[in-house]
Write an enzyme that holds these catalytic residues in place. Structure first.
Site, mmCIF file in Angstrom:
data_model
loop_
_atom_site.group_PDB
_atom_site.id
_atom_site.type_symbol
_atom_site.label_atom_id
_atom_site.label_comp_id
_atom_site.label_asym_id
_atom_site.label_seq_id
_atom_site.Cartn_x
_atom_site.Cartn_y
_atom_site.Cartn_z
ATOM 1 N N LYS A 141 -2.658 -5.528 3.298
ATOM 2 C CA LYS A 141 -1.344 -6.089 3.630
ATOM 3 C C LYS A 141 -1.472 -7.607 3.523
ATOM 4 O O LYS A 141 -2.283 -8.206 4.243
ATOM 5 C CB LYS A 141 -0.942 -5.702 5.054
ATOM 6 C CG LYS A 141 -0.692 -4.202 5.251
ATOM 7 C CD LYS A 141 -0.586 -3.857 6.725
ATOM 8 C CE LYS A 141 -0.137 -2.419 6.950
ATOM 9 N NZ LYS A 141 -0.376 -1.961 8.331
ATOM 10 N N GLU A 157 10.356 3.315 9.312
ATOM 11 C CA GLU A 157 10.149 3.333 7.862
ATOM 12 C C GLU A 157 10.924 4.462 7.192
ATOM 13 O O GLU A 157 10.652 4.842 6.060
ATOM 14 C CB GLU A 157 8.655 3.445 7.539
ATOM 15 C CG GLU A 157 7.884 2.227 8.021
ATOM 16 C CD GLU A 157 6.424 2.231 7.609
ATOM 17 O OE1 GLU A 157 6.007 3.099 6.824
ATOM 18 O OE2 GLU A 157 5.698 1.356 8.095
#
Ligand code: PGA
Length: 414
Positions: free
Chosen positions: A337, A207
């Site tokens: 999510k 990330e």
């Protein structure tokens, strides 16, 4: 008679996510050529109760190819979507759910339902010629959720090392995106200089966060605190420090293997005690294995006033798992999510339950994410408390932070 909002075409293709793995992109097109497009993201650190991706498991792309998924969309799903109104999200999602029928959407694939469901949701705001954050707003009270930004990465995002997955910062006081991002830039660069000067810089994680060598969780938090202070900001008061332990990744048979040490849950709790009391950590995500809810409850009982306990793998954006965690008083907040449950409607149902019970909501990207920026719109529309999309580098991350800047500008003019 054909209504302009009715779906006339569904397109799909293989594209690639931020790890370079294949994924699905879909387009929903209505009778008047309104258009919604979405790409399915993909996690590396996944909970066992997440919906299942359909992948080819053949010799292409290490088994991750999506030919099967594209065929399912073209042959099995698209004919059932033609003629539905893009404005009827529940009807759209229920069609997907009824075509699958399994608990974890393994028949048509959670990656398939995720891309389709989001594309339809975005199509509805485009059909109404409105920004997504406005069209899908629950109350027309617009605010920017607090950006939780990764500084260091590790764990499953750094080749499965036995370390915590994320060390992040978030604003505690109200700050504009402009002011907060200014601080994030300064803090990140102060930290990077220290790592390079001390020969602790190893590289970057999935990330975009820094991956250090030879630093444990205390040394990492020490550097973060020091760097915040060097930028004339008070850690724990103005900017908070959070960690995503993602403990299921280094847990087996009741033992947590952190670096080269084997710990039971009490010994892991002693580490949290130091992080909370000495290093200003005020938010801890997935501190224990996803099946060890009693340790979540004990941690919340002991430290609930000092730190927020957040469930990610523990909940998997699943309504029933959240209901159970609320009833057991195991968490203060949850990670949301969309591709953990696979549709917008189910995500919204879980968020509603969280809000009714004063549970913090943190809308999150995946470690294998994409250039798209719809998460920033959804976080504002759904009034989530925070948004977590990775580090302050790499376009699949900055696409979301940059869109928040644009949304903030628009909100200030409303
Ligand atoms: P994941 O990581 O997509 O690999 O689950 C995202 C996160 O929780 O930080």
């Amino acid at each position: 008679m054909k209504n302009k909002s009715h779906i006339k075409k569904v397109n799909c293709r293989r594209v690639f996510d931020s790890r370079g793995n294949p994924t699905i992109e879909v387009e929903i097109i209505t009778e008047n050529d309104s258009f919604g497009k979405a790409i399915s993201p993909s996690g590396a650190s996944t909970g066992t109760n997440e919906v299942i991706e359909v992948r080819d498991n053949d010799n292409m792309f290490g088994g991750k190819d999506v030919k099967k998924a594209l065929e399912i969309i073209n042959k099995k799903i698209a004919p059932n979507l033609i003629g539905l109104s893009c404005e009827d999200q529940n009807g759209f999602d229920n069609t997907l759910i009824s075509l699958d029928k399994s608990v974890l959407k393994e028949n048509i694939g959670g990656n398939v339902t995720t891309a389709l469901s989001i594309a339809n949701y975005l199509c509805a705001s485009n059909f109404n010629a409105e920004h997504t954050f406005i069209y899908h707003s629950e109350s027309n009270k617009f605010f920017i959720p607090k950006p939780e930004i990764q500084i260091f990465g590790g764990g499953a995002h750094a080749n499965k090392n036995n370390t915590f997955q994320d060390f992040l910062i978030y604003p505690i006081v109200d700050l504009s995106c402009e002011d907060y991002f200014d601080s994030v830039y300064n803090i990140t660069n102060t930290i990077k200089k220290k790592l390079v000067n001390n020969q602790n810089f190893f590289g970057y994680c999935d990330e975009g966060g820094l991956y250090p060598n030879n630093l444990d969780q205390f040394q990492i938090c020490d550097i973060i605190n020091e760097s915040i202070i060097e930028n004339k900001i008070i850690p724990g008061k103005e900017i908070g420090i959070s960690i995503d332990v993602a403990a299921s990744n280094f847990h087996s048979n009741g033992i947590y293997t952190l670096y080269d040490k084997e710990l039971d849950s009490k010994e892991l709790t002693n580490i949290f005690d130091i992080l909370i009391n000495k290093f200003n950590v005020s938010l801890i995500e997935d501190p224990y294995d996803e099946n060890d809810i009693s340790s979540f409850i004990a941690l919340k009982n002991q430290y609930g006033l000092l730190t927020s306990i957040i469930g990610d793998d523990l909940i998997c954006t699943n309504y029933s798992l959240l209901e159970n965690a609320i009833q057991k008083k195991a968490i203060d907040g949850l990670i949301v999510k969309i591709n953990q449950c696979g549709t917008i409607s189910e995500t919204l149902k879980t968020i509603k339950l969280a809000k009714e019970n004063n549970i913090k909501t943190i809308l999150s990207a995946r470690s294998g994410d994409t250039e798209e920026n719809f998460l920033s719109h959804l976080a504002v529309a759904w009034e989530t408390d925070m948004i977590k999309v990775g580090s302050f580098a790499r376009s699949e991350r900055t696409s979301k932070w940059n869109e928040l800047v644009r949304i903030e500008e628009k909100i200030n003019k409303i």
